[in-house]
Design a protein around this motif. Structure first.
Motif, PDB file in Angstrom:
ATOM      1  N   ASN A 126      40.615  35.243  68.990  1.00 50.30           N
ATOM      2  CA  ASN A 126      41.799  34.539  69.485  1.00 50.30           C
ATOM      3  C   ASN A 126      43.065  35.054  68.799  1.00 50.30           C
ATOM      4  OD1 ASN A 126      43.266  32.736  71.045  1.00 50.30           O
ATOM      5  ND2 ASN A 126      43.012  31.027  69.600  1.00 50.30           N
ATOM      6  N   ILE A 127      43.203  36.367  68.778  1.00 53.32           N
ATOM      7  CA  ILE A 127      44.360  37.034  68.183  1.00 53.32           C
ATOM      8  C   ILE A 127      44.937  37.998  69.203  1.00 53.32           C
ATOM      9  CG2 ILE A 127      43.528  36.827  65.795  1.00 53.32           C
ATOM     10  CD1 ILE A 127      42.444  39.656  66.001  1.00 53.32           C
ATOM     11  N   ASN A 128      46.082  38.611  68.889  1.00 46.47           N
ATOM     12  CA  ASN A 128      46.662  39.567  69.815  1.00 46.47           C
ATOM     13  C   ASN A 128      45.976  40.926  69.673  1.00 46.47           C
ATOM     14  OD1 ASN A 128      48.169  41.324  67.850  1.00 46.47           O
ATOM     15  ND2 ASN A 128      49.228  39.394  67.429  1.00 46.47           N
ATOM     16  N   PRO A 129      46.031  41.752  70.731  1.00 44.00           N
ATOM     17  CA  PRO A 129      45.329  43.045  70.700  1.00 44.00           C
ATOM     18  C   PRO A 129      45.776  43.965  69.575  1.00 44.00           C
ATOM     19  CG  PRO A 129      45.922  42.456  72.950  1.00 44.00           C
ATOM     20  CD  PRO A 129      46.600  41.452  72.054  1.00 44.00           C
ATOM     21  N   GLU A 130      47.035  43.907  69.165  1.00 47.63           N
ATOM     22  CA  GLU A 130      47.507  44.769  68.090  1.00 47.63           C
ATOM     23  C   GLU A 130      46.795  44.455  66.777  1.00 47.63           C
ATOM     24  OE1 GLU A 130      49.269  47.549  65.798  1.00 47.63           O
ATOM     25  OE2 GLU A 130      49.227  47.406  67.987  1.00 47.63           O
ATOM     26  N   LEU A 131      46.643  43.187  66.464  1.00 46.07           N
ATOM     27  CA  LEU A 131      45.928  42.806  65.247  1.00 46.07           C
ATOM     28  C   LEU A 131      44.462  43.173  65.364  1.00 46.07           C
ATOM     29  CD1 LEU A 131      45.901  41.499  62.493  1.00 46.07           C
ATOM     30  CD2 LEU A 131      45.704  39.247  63.593  1.00 46.07           C
ATOM     31  N   ALA A 132      43.901  43.017  66.539  1.00 43.97           N
ATOM     32  CA  ALA A 132      42.509  43.417  66.752  1.00 43.97           C
ATOM     33  C   ALA A 132      42.333  44.909  66.506  1.00 43.97           C
ATOM     34  CB  ALA A 132      42.074  43.053  68.174  1.00 43.97           C
ATOM     35  N   ARG A 133      43.321  45.707  66.932  1.00 42.61           N
ATOM     36  CA  ARG A 133      43.258  47.151  66.720  1.00 42.61           C
ATOM     37  C   ARG A 133      43.316  47.490  65.231  1.00 42.61           C
ATOM     38  NH1 ARG A 133      47.374  48.287  69.495  1.00 42.61           N
ATOM     39  NH2 ARG A 133      46.228  48.236  71.466  1.00 42.61           N
ATOM     40  N   ARG A 134      44.092  46.742  64.487  1.00 42.21           N
ATOM     41  CA  ARG A 134      44.204  46.997  63.048  1.00 42.21           C
ATOM     42  C   ARG A 134      42.908  46.692  62.313  1.00 42.21           C
ATOM     43  NH1 ARG A 134      49.598  44.347  60.750  1.00 42.21           N
ATOM     44  NH2 ARG A 134      48.767  45.391  58.888  1.00 42.21           N
ATOM     45  N   MET A 135      42.095  45.777  62.854  1.00 43.21           N
ATOM     46  CA  MET A 135      40.818  45.452  62.214  1.00 43.21           C
ATOM     47  C   MET A 135      39.886  46.654  62.157  1.00 43.21           C
ATOM     48  SD  MET A 135      39.983  41.685  63.804  1.00 43.21           S
ATOM     49  CE  MET A 135      38.374  41.623  63.016  1.00 43.21           C
TER      50      MET A 135
END
Length: 463
Positions: free
Chosen positions: A243-252
Motif C-alpha cells: 500500500n505504497i506508491n510505485p516509486e517507493l516500491a522501486r526503491r525497495m
C-alpha cells in the motif's frame, strides 16, 4: 591470539564424521531418535574419505562495512557432513543485511559484541518505542518490532530455517561471527544446496555458492540475478502489497546498491533495546519447554558458551568443556544442532573419543596444538599440528568450538574414568591386547580424570 593464516591453521575448520570422529573409528551403531536427520542417510554411501584436511575459507566477499568469508561447500568433507561454513567480519556500525536461509544455522560470536534481531513468522511485535507519545499522535507513529537481543563474545545463536535475522556491530571493535548452516536438515526439502534470501540490498551472488552457479548460468546472468527477493516482483505488485506508491516500491529493490552484504549505518542504529536484568538472565538459564508460545515466540535463541561457570567438565590442571544442546537451549531440538567449547590449558590432552550420533565441525580460534584422527581400518586420516581428537594443546593452550549435527550429540570416550575401556573387565582387556593382568589394570586405572587430562609429570605413571 594466534594470527589466521594457511600455515598456523589456527582459524580453520576440520570436519570429523560420525563414522571416524576423533581418534578411533566408530565401531558400534546407535539407534537415533525417530525422525532425527533422516535426510543425512542419502549421503552415507557416497562419502569415502581417506584423508581429512584442515581448511581455510576459499572465497572472500568485500562489503562496505566488513568481509564475508565462505568455506568451499564443494569440498567433500563439508558435503559429507551436510553443512556449509561462513564467517563475517563486521566493522563498527556495520549491519549484516536481513535475510533468511533455507536451513537452520548456529552462529558463534568469536569476537566483539553487537545486536541480533530474529523475526519469527507469526509471532507478535513485543518491543515498542520508549518515546513518549502525545494523544494527538497516531499509534502507528510508534515503532514496534519483535525482540532483539544483545550478543557478546562466546554466545551461541540458534536461528531456525525461514527465520529472518540481522546483526549489527554496536561495539568498539570488530565483530566476528562464525556460522554453520545445516543444509542436510529435513527443513531443507528441495535439495542440499544453500540458499540465502536477502530482504534488502543488492548482495553479491557469490554468497549463494558455486554449486548453484555452475549449472549453465553465465556470469552476466548471475549478476542480473543478484538482487534481494523483491527484485523479481514488478513495481505495481509491490506497491499494492505494501500500500505504497510505485516509486517507493522501486526503491525497495535496491537495484543500484553496491554496498554488499554488510552495510554501514549512518550515525548509530537507534532501536529499542532494554537492558537485561540478572533475573532475566537466570530465567533464560532455567527456561523449560512449555508449549508453542513459550517454545517459539518467546524462545531463548542464545546461550554463552565461554563463561567458565557454565562448564560441564572442569579440571584445574587441564581445562574445561561446555556443551550447549537441547537440554539447556530447547530451541535446538527443532534445529537438530548443538555446540561444544573445549579450552585446553598448555600441554593438556582431551580423551580420545568417537562420535556416536553426529558429525563434528571444529573451529579452532585460539592457541595451537595437535590433532589425530583414525578411521575404521586403523589408518591415520588426519595428523596435523594446531589441531586436535585426540586434542592436545601446545605451550600456548588451545580453544576449539565444535558444531554437532544432533541436538543431543553424544561421544564415547576411550580413556579416563568414564571410558569404554574402563568399563571392561581386566580379563577381557588382558586377552584382547595379549598383555598381563597388571598391564590391563594400568590401562584401566592410570587415568582417573574425566574427558580432559592434565599433562603427565616426570614422577607420574609410566607407559
Amino acid at each position: 591470539m594466534a594470527k589466521s593464516s594457511l600455515v598456523p591453521l589456527t582459524l580453520c575448520f576440520i570436519v570429523l564424521f560420525q563414522c571416524c570422529s576423533a581418534q578411533l573409528a566408530q565401531v558400534i551403531s546407535w539407534h537415533q531418535e525417530e525422525g532425527q536427520k533422516q535426510t543425512r542417510s542419502r549421503q552415507f554411501g557416497q562419502c569415502q574419505l581417506n584423508r581429512l584436511n584442515a581448511v581455510e575459507p576459499s572465497r572472500r566477499i568485500q562489503s562496505e562495512a566488513g568481509v564475508t568469508e565462505i568455506w568451499d561447500e564443494n569440498d567433500e568433507q563439508f558435503q559429507c557432513a551436510g553443512v556449509i561454513a561462513i564467517r563475517h567480519r563486521i566493522q563498527q556500525r556495520g549491519l549484516v543485511l536481513p535475510a533468511y536461509n533455507n536451513a537452520p544455522k548456529l552462529i558463534y560470536v568469536a569476537q566483539g559484541r553487537g545486536i541480533h534481531g530474529a523475526v519469527i513468522p507469526g509471532c507478535p511485535e513485543t518491543f515498542q518505542s520508549s518515546q513518549s507519545q502525545s494523544q494527538e499522535q497516531r499509534p502507528s507513529s510508534r515503532d514496534q518490532h519483535q525482540k532483539v537481543r544483545q550478543i557478546r563474545e562466546g554466545d551461541i545463536l540458534a536461528v531456525p530455517a525461514g527465520v529472518s535475522d540481522w546483526i549489527y556491530n554496536n561495539g568498539q571493535s570488530q565483530l566476528v561471527l562464525v556460522a554453520i548452516v545445516d543444509t542436510s536438515n529435513p527443513a531443507n526439502q528441495l535439495d542440499e544446496n544453500f540458499r540465502k534470501f536477502f530482504l534488502a540490498g543488492n548482495p553479491q551472488q557469490e554468497i549463494q555458492g558455486q554449486s548453484q552457479s555452475v549449472r549453465g548460468e553465465s556470469p552476466r546472468e548471475r549478476k542480473q540475478n543478484s538482487g534481494n527477493i523483491f527484485s523479481g516482483f514488478d513495481d505495481r505488485t509491490l506497491a499494492e502489497a505494501f500500500n505504497i506508491n510505485p516509486e517507493l516500491a522501486r526503491r525497495m529493490k535496491n537495484e543500484r546498491d553496491d554496498r554488499g552484504i554488510i552495510v554501514r549505518v549512518k550515525g548509530e542504529l537507534d532501536i529499542v533495546l532494554p537492558r537485561q536484568s540478572r533475573e532475566e538472565e537466570e530465567h533464560e538459564r532455567r527456561e523449560k519447554d512449555n508449549g508453542i508460545e513459550e517454545t517459539f515466540c518467546t524462545a531463548t535463541l542464545k546461550q554463552n558458551i565461554d563463561e567458565p561457570s557454565r562448564a560441564d567438565v572442569f579440571n584445574p590442571r587441564a581445562g574445561r568443556m561446555t556443551t550447549i544442546d537441547s537440554f539447556n537451549l530447547p530451541i535446538l531440538r527443532f534445529l537438530g544442532l548443538s555446540a561444544q567449547k573445549v579450552v585446553l590449558y598448555r600441554n593438556a590432552l582431551m580423551t580420545p573419543y568417537w562420535n556416536i550420533n553426529a558429525h563434528g565441525i571444529h573451529y579452532f580460534n585460539r592457541g595451537s596444538g595437535r590433532v589425530q584422527v583414525v578411521d575404521h581400518r586403523g589408518q591415520t586420516v588426519f595428523d596435523g599440528e594446531n589441531f586436535v581428537v585426540v586434542k592436545r594443546a601446545s605451550e600456548q593452550g588451545l580453544e576449539c568450538v565444535s558444531f554437532k549435527t544432533n541436538d543431543q550429540a553424544q561421544i564415547s570416550q576411550l580413556a579416563g574414568r568414564v571410558s569404554t575401556i574402563r568399563a571392561m573387565p581386566e580379563e577381557v582387556l588382558s586377552n584382547a591386547f595379549q598383555i598381563s593382568r597388571e598391564d590391563a589394570r594400568r590401562i584401566k586405572y592410570n587415568r582417573e580424570e574425566v574427558s580432559l587430562f592434565s599433562p603427565r609429570t616426570p614422577s607420574g605413571p609410566r607407559d
